[in-house]
Scaffold this motif. Structure first.
Motif, PDB file in Angstrom:
ATOM      1  N   ARG A 191       0.865  -1.072  -0.063  1.00 19.64           N
ATOM      2  CA  ARG A 191      -0.060   0.018   0.119  1.00 19.64           C
ATOM      3  C   ARG A 191       0.629   1.322   0.222  1.00 19.64           C
ATOM      4  NH1 ARG A 191      -4.937  -0.055   4.105  1.00 19.64           N
ATOM      5  NH2 ARG A 191      -3.153   0.595   5.543  1.00 19.64           N
ATOM      6  N   LYS A 192       2.094   1.349  -0.690  1.00 23.08           N
ATOM      7  CA  LYS A 192       2.835   2.258  -0.860  1.00 23.08           C
ATOM      8  C   LYS A 192       2.853   3.227  -1.893  1.00 23.08           C
ATOM      9  CE  LYS A 192       6.317   0.328   2.363  1.00 23.08           C
ATOM     10  NZ  LYS A 192       7.554  -0.059   2.668  1.00 23.08           N
ATOM     11  N   CYS A 193       1.906   2.755  -3.091  1.00 21.76           N
ATOM     12  CA  CYS A 193       1.890   3.548  -4.074  1.00 21.76           C
ATOM     13  C   CYS A 193       0.599   4.533  -3.973  1.00 21.76           C
ATOM     14  CB  CYS A 193       1.486   2.564  -5.321  1.00 21.76           C
ATOM     15  SG  CYS A 193       1.036   3.396  -7.059  1.00 21.76           S
ATOM     16  N   ILE A 194       1.158   5.631  -3.411  1.00 24.32           N
ATOM     17  CA  ILE A 194       0.254   6.906  -3.199  1.00 24.32           C
ATOM     18  C   ILE A 194      -0.259   7.606  -4.318  1.00 24.32           C
ATOM     19  CG2 ILE A 194       0.030   8.801  -1.741  1.00 24.32           C
ATOM     20  CD1 ILE A 194       2.033   7.661   0.175  1.00 24.32           C
ATOM     21  N   VAL A 195      -1.483   7.891  -4.525  1.00 26.27           N
ATOM     22  CA  VAL A 195      -2.236   8.802  -5.472  1.00 26.27           C
ATOM     23  C   VAL A 195      -3.039   9.955  -4.826  1.00 26.27           C
ATOM     24  CG1 VAL A 195      -3.446   8.787  -7.546  1.00 26.27           C
ATOM     25  CG2 VAL A 195      -2.090   6.970  -7.140  1.00 26.27           C
ATOM     26  N   VAL A 196      -2.868  10.940  -5.133  1.00 29.50           N
ATOM     27  CA  VAL A 196      -3.687  11.996  -4.502  1.00 29.50           C
ATOM     28  C   VAL A 196      -4.800  12.516  -5.570  1.00 29.50           C
ATOM     29  CG1 VAL A 196      -3.694  14.309  -3.414  1.00 29.50           C
ATOM     30  CG2 VAL A 196      -1.625  12.819  -2.965  1.00 29.50           C
ATOM     31  N   ARG A 197      -5.984  12.305  -5.088  1.00 31.22           N
ATOM     32  CA  ARG A 197      -6.969  12.685  -6.004  1.00 31.22           C
ATOM     33  C   ARG A 197      -8.001  13.718  -5.339  1.00 31.22           C
ATOM     34  NH1 ARG A 197      -8.092   9.437 -10.596  1.00 31.22           N
ATOM     35  NH2 ARG A 197      -6.096   8.892 -11.393  1.00 31.22           N
ATOM     36  N   GLU A 198      -8.241  14.814  -5.809  1.00 34.37           N
ATOM     37  CA  GLU A 198      -9.161  15.990  -5.246  1.00 34.37           C
ATOM     38  C   GLU A 198      -8.776  16.323  -3.692  1.00 34.37           C
ATOM     39  OE1 GLU A 198     -12.848  14.483  -5.871  1.00 34.37           O
ATOM     40  OE2 GLU A 198     -13.022  14.907  -8.006  1.00 34.37           O
ATOM     41  N   GLY A 199      -7.523  16.255  -3.468  1.00 37.30           N
ATOM     42  CA  GLY A 199      -7.271  16.384  -2.065  1.00 37.30           C
ATOM     43  C   GLY A 199      -7.186  15.021  -1.059  1.00 37.30           C
ATOM     44  N   THR A 200      -7.482  13.926  -1.407  1.00 35.61           N
ATOM     45  CA  THR A 200      -7.649  12.901  -0.747  1.00 35.61           C
ATOM     46  C   THR A 200      -6.346  11.939  -1.015  1.00 35.61           C
ATOM     47  OG1 THR A 200      -9.906  13.027  -0.668  1.00 35.61           O
ATOM     48  CG2 THR A 200      -8.788  10.696   0.063  1.00 35.61           C
ATOM     49  N   GLU A 201      -5.546  11.562  -0.089  1.00 29.32           N
ATOM     50  CA  GLU A 201      -4.664  10.488  -0.468  1.00 29.32           C
ATOM     51  C   GLU A 201      -4.928   9.082  -0.395  1.00 29.32           C
ATOM     52  OE1 GLU A 201      -1.155   9.729   2.653  1.00 29.32           O
ATOM     53  OE2 GLU A 201      -0.308  11.436   1.347  1.00 29.32           O
ATOM     54  N   THR A 202      -4.553   8.599  -1.458  1.00 29.88           N
ATOM     55  CA  THR A 202      -5.124   7.336  -1.663  1.00 29.88           C
ATOM     56  C   THR A 202      -3.909   6.484  -2.010  1.00 29.88           C
ATOM     57  OG1 THR A 202      -5.717   7.487  -3.956  1.00 29.88           O
ATOM     58  CG2 THR A 202      -7.421   7.869  -2.352  1.00 29.88           C
ATOM     59  N   PHE A 203      -4.144   4.884  -2.162  1.00 31.04           N
ATOM     60  CA  PHE A 203      -3.289   3.907  -2.267  1.00 31.04           C
ATOM     61  C   PHE A 203      -3.796   3.233  -3.524  1.00 31.04           C
ATOM     62  CE2 PHE A 203      -5.402   1.451   0.763  1.00 31.04           C
ATOM     63  CZ  PHE A 203      -5.511   0.221  -0.083  1.00 31.04           C
ATOM     64  N   LEU A 204      -3.031   2.964  -4.589  1.00 31.81           N
ATOM     65  CA  LEU A 204      -3.221   2.538  -5.877  1.00 31.81           C
ATOM     66  C   LEU A 204      -3.439   0.689  -5.681  1.00 31.81           C
ATOM     67  CD1 LEU A 204      -4.005   2.404  -8.734  1.00 31.81           C
ATOM     68  CD2 LEU A 204      -1.495   2.032  -8.983  1.00 31.81           C
ATOM     69  N   ASP A 205      -4.522   0.391  -6.062  1.00 30.40           N
ATOM     70  CA  ASP A 205      -4.773  -1.085  -5.883  1.00 30.40           C
ATOM     71  C   ASP A 205      -5.107  -1.617  -7.268  1.00 30.40           C
ATOM     72  OD1 ASP A 205      -5.215  -3.931  -5.026  1.00 30.40           O
ATOM     73  OD2 ASP A 205      -7.328  -3.139  -4.359  1.00 30.40           O
ATOM     74  N   GLY A 206      -4.174  -2.356  -7.814  1.00 34.55           N
ATOM     75  CA  GLY A 206      -4.349  -2.766  -9.175  1.00 34.55           C
ATOM     76  C   GLY A 206      -4.185  -4.163  -9.197  1.00 34.55           C
ATOM     77  N   ASN A 207      -5.190  -4.632 -10.070  1.00 37.51           N
ATOM     78  CA  ASN A 207      -5.440  -6.152 -10.282  1.00 37.51           C
ATOM     79  C   ASN A 207      -5.621  -6.780 -11.664  1.00 37.51           C
ATOM     80  OD1 ASN A 207      -5.442  -7.474  -7.404  1.00 37.51           O
ATOM     81  ND2 ASN A 207      -6.443  -5.895  -6.987  1.00 37.51           N
ATOM     82  N   TYR A 208      -4.601  -7.603 -12.210  1.00 31.15           N
ATOM     83  CA  TYR A 208      -4.851  -7.728 -13.552  1.00 31.15           C
ATOM     84  C   TYR A 208      -4.521  -9.359 -13.728  1.00 31.15           C
ATOM     85  CZ  TYR A 208      -2.855  -3.341 -12.761  1.00 31.15           C
ATOM     86  OH  TYR A 208      -2.400  -2.083 -12.251  1.00 31.15           O
ATOM     87  N   GLU A 209      -5.465  -9.809 -14.832  1.00 34.31           N
ATOM     88  CA  GLU A 209      -5.388 -11.207 -15.082  1.00 34.31           C
ATOM     89  C   GLU A 209      -5.273 -11.378 -16.704  1.00 34.31           C
ATOM     90  OE1 GLU A 209      -8.335 -14.976 -15.063  1.00 34.31           O
ATOM     91  OE2 GLU A 209      -8.373 -13.598 -13.271  1.00 34.31           O
ATOM     92  N   LEU A 210      -4.335 -11.853 -17.072  1.00 33.53           N
ATOM     93  CA  LEU A 210      -3.981 -11.959 -18.569  1.00 33.53           C
ATOM     94  C   LEU A 210      -3.755 -13.601 -19.031  1.00 33.53           C
ATOM     95  CD1 LEU A 210      -2.815 -10.941 -21.263  1.00 33.53           C
ATOM     96  CD2 LEU A 210      -0.749 -10.884 -20.463  1.00 33.53           C
ATOM     97  N   GLY A 211      -4.901 -13.804 -20.086  1.00 30.44           N
ATOM     98  CA  GLY A 211      -4.840 -15.209 -20.350  1.00 30.44           C
ATOM     99  C   GLY A 211      -4.461 -15.201 -22.010  1.00 30.44           C
ATOM    100  N   GLU A 212      -4.666 -16.188 -22.841  1.00 27.43           N
ATOM    101  CA  GLU A 212      -4.408 -16.157 -24.117  1.00 27.43           C
ATOM    102  C   GLU A 212      -5.261 -15.353 -24.940  1.00 27.43           C
ATOM    103  OE1 GLU A 212      -4.117 -19.235 -28.021  1.00 27.43           O
ATOM    104  OE2 GLU A 212      -4.715 -19.989 -25.960  1.00 27.43           O
ATOM    105  N   LYS A 213      -6.573 -15.190 -24.376  1.00 31.53           N
ATOM    106  CA  LYS A 213      -7.499 -14.208 -24.997  1.00 31.53           C
ATOM    107  C   LYS A 213      -8.109 -13.506 -24.441  1.00 31.53           C
ATOM    108  CE  LYS A 213      -7.031 -16.644 -29.183  1.00 31.53           C
ATOM    109  NZ  LYS A 213      -6.772 -16.090 -30.496  1.00 31.53           N
ATOM    110  N   LYS A 214      -8.003 -13.333 -23.181  1.00 31.68           N
ATOM    111  CA  LYS A 214      -8.779 -12.309 -22.121  1.00 31.68           C
ATOM    112  C   LYS A 214      -7.644 -11.584 -21.256  1.00 31.68           C
ATOM    113  CE  LYS A 214     -13.373 -12.923 -22.022  1.00 31.68           C
ATOM    114  NZ  LYS A 214     -14.083 -11.803 -22.169  1.00 31.68           N
ATOM    115  N   LEU A 215      -8.017 -10.494 -21.196  1.00 35.05           N
ATOM    116  CA  LEU A 215      -7.320  -9.423 -20.267  1.00 35.05           C
ATOM    117  C   LEU A 215      -8.160  -8.811 -19.516  1.00 35.05           C
ATOM    118  CD1 LEU A 215      -4.641  -7.795 -19.543  1.00 35.05           C
ATOM    119  CD2 LEU A 215      -5.201  -6.222 -21.237  1.00 35.05           C
ATOM    120  N   ILE A 216      -8.064  -8.953 -18.054  1.00 38.33           N
ATOM    121  CA  ILE A 216      -9.159  -8.238 -17.019  1.00 38.33           C
ATOM    122  C   ILE A 216      -8.151  -7.407 -16.308  1.00 38.33           C
ATOM    123  CG2 ILE A 216     -10.573  -8.824 -15.293  1.00 38.33           C
ATOM    124  CD1 ILE A 216     -11.389 -10.135 -17.785  1.00 38.33           C
ATOM    125  N   THR A 217      -8.619  -6.220 -16.190  1.00 38.74           N
ATOM    126  CA  THR A 217      -7.781  -5.018 -15.505  1.00 38.74           C
ATOM    127  C   THR A 217      -8.701  -4.235 -14.631  1.00 38.74           C
ATOM    128  OG1 THR A 217      -8.304  -3.358 -17.136  1.00 38.74           O
ATOM    129  CG2 THR A 217      -6.213  -4.760 -17.469  1.00 38.74           C
TER     130      THR A 217
END
Length: 262
Positions: A191-217
């Motif tokens: 939880r160290k990737c900090i992103v500030v949006r509209e004055g609020t400090e948040t942490f980026l939570d990215g999740n990805y799944e990559l298959g032969e024909k599918k990409l879920i982000t």
């Protein structure tokens, strides 16, 4: 079999010669079989290489679209095209991939709304690290994912390497799941990737799944205290289907270049 029965010691000498020849031949056969077994095991180890940065790049490179998702619920989802193509070797650490995203309504004008470069390297602990880079002059390389000649003009001085501790905290980590035959990625733990949006400090939570024909982000910003979503894809993950594969554009890295993460 004639063993040379001549003279007092002829029989003995003949027997010894025969025995030595027999044992020598037997020993040679055993040694050959053992050598062949060791050699075969060595070849098997060399032939098996667990999926790495190059395999991830081959799976990712292509033209992706969430058309079906957008058509099913256009009130929530915009129709987006993603292009991921490899850039020339040596521009960034590891295998560099240029990514561009286009809204379908201006797809023909070839004006991406999002452009970035990812360098994929292999960590000693067995996972792949994705580190982001920016183009120094992104306008000069607009739609380079769809223009091979323009893509080849990207040089090391064309990109900006994000060296800050904050940017390193925002790298992605990828592992391959043999059961589902998919790559699973996410923002670097902690939880160290900090992103500030509209004055609020948040942490980026990215999740990805990559298959032969599918990409879920799914990229969202979460509140540090409540972990509730503050910004991002509140409707759930984007669901992309592969329209065309560009895996054949990913070439073997030069022998002198390391793919290990620094």
């Amino acid at each position: 079999l004639k063993l040379g029965l001549t003279g007092g010691g002829g029989w003995c000498k003949g027997f010894v010669s025969f025995r030595m020849a027999f044992v020598s031949g037997l020993g040679f056969g055993i040694g050959s079989r053992r050598s062949a077994q060791v050699r075969d095991r060595g070849r098997a180890r060399m032939a098996y290489q667990p999926p790495g940065a190059r395999d991830l790049a081959k799976a990712l490179c292509g033209h992706w679209s969430n058309r079906d998702q957008a058509w099913e619920n256009s009130a929530i989802w915009a129709h987006i095209h993603q292009f991921h193509v490899p850039i020339p070797d040596g521009v960034v650490d590891g295998i560099g991939i240029l990514s561009e995203s286009f809204y379908d309504y201006n797809y023909g004008s070839k004006e991406p709304y999002l452009t970035f470069i990812t360098g994929f390297t292999e960590h000693e602990d067995g996972y792949v690290v994705g580190r982001k880079y920016k183009l120094e002059q992104p306008v000069e390389f607009r739609s380079a994912t769809r223009n091979r000649e323009l893509l080849e003009l990207i040089k090391p001085n064309s990109v900006v390497k994000l060296e800050s501790e904050e940017s390193l905290n925002c790298e992605s980590h990828w592992t391959y799941d043999f059961g589902s035959k998919t790559w699973r990625g996410g923002t670097r733990p902690g939880r160290k990737c900090i992103v500030v949006r509209e004055g609020t400090e948040t942490f980026l939570d990215g999740n990805y799944e990559l298959g032969e024909k599918k990409l879920i982000t799914m990229d969202v910003g979460r509140d540090f205290e409540t972990e509730e979503i503050v910004w991002g894809s509140v409707g759930g993950p984007f669901d992309f289907d592969k329209v065309e594969s560009f895996a054949d554009l990913v070439v073997e890295p030069s022998p002198e270049r390391e793919l290990s993460a620094p």
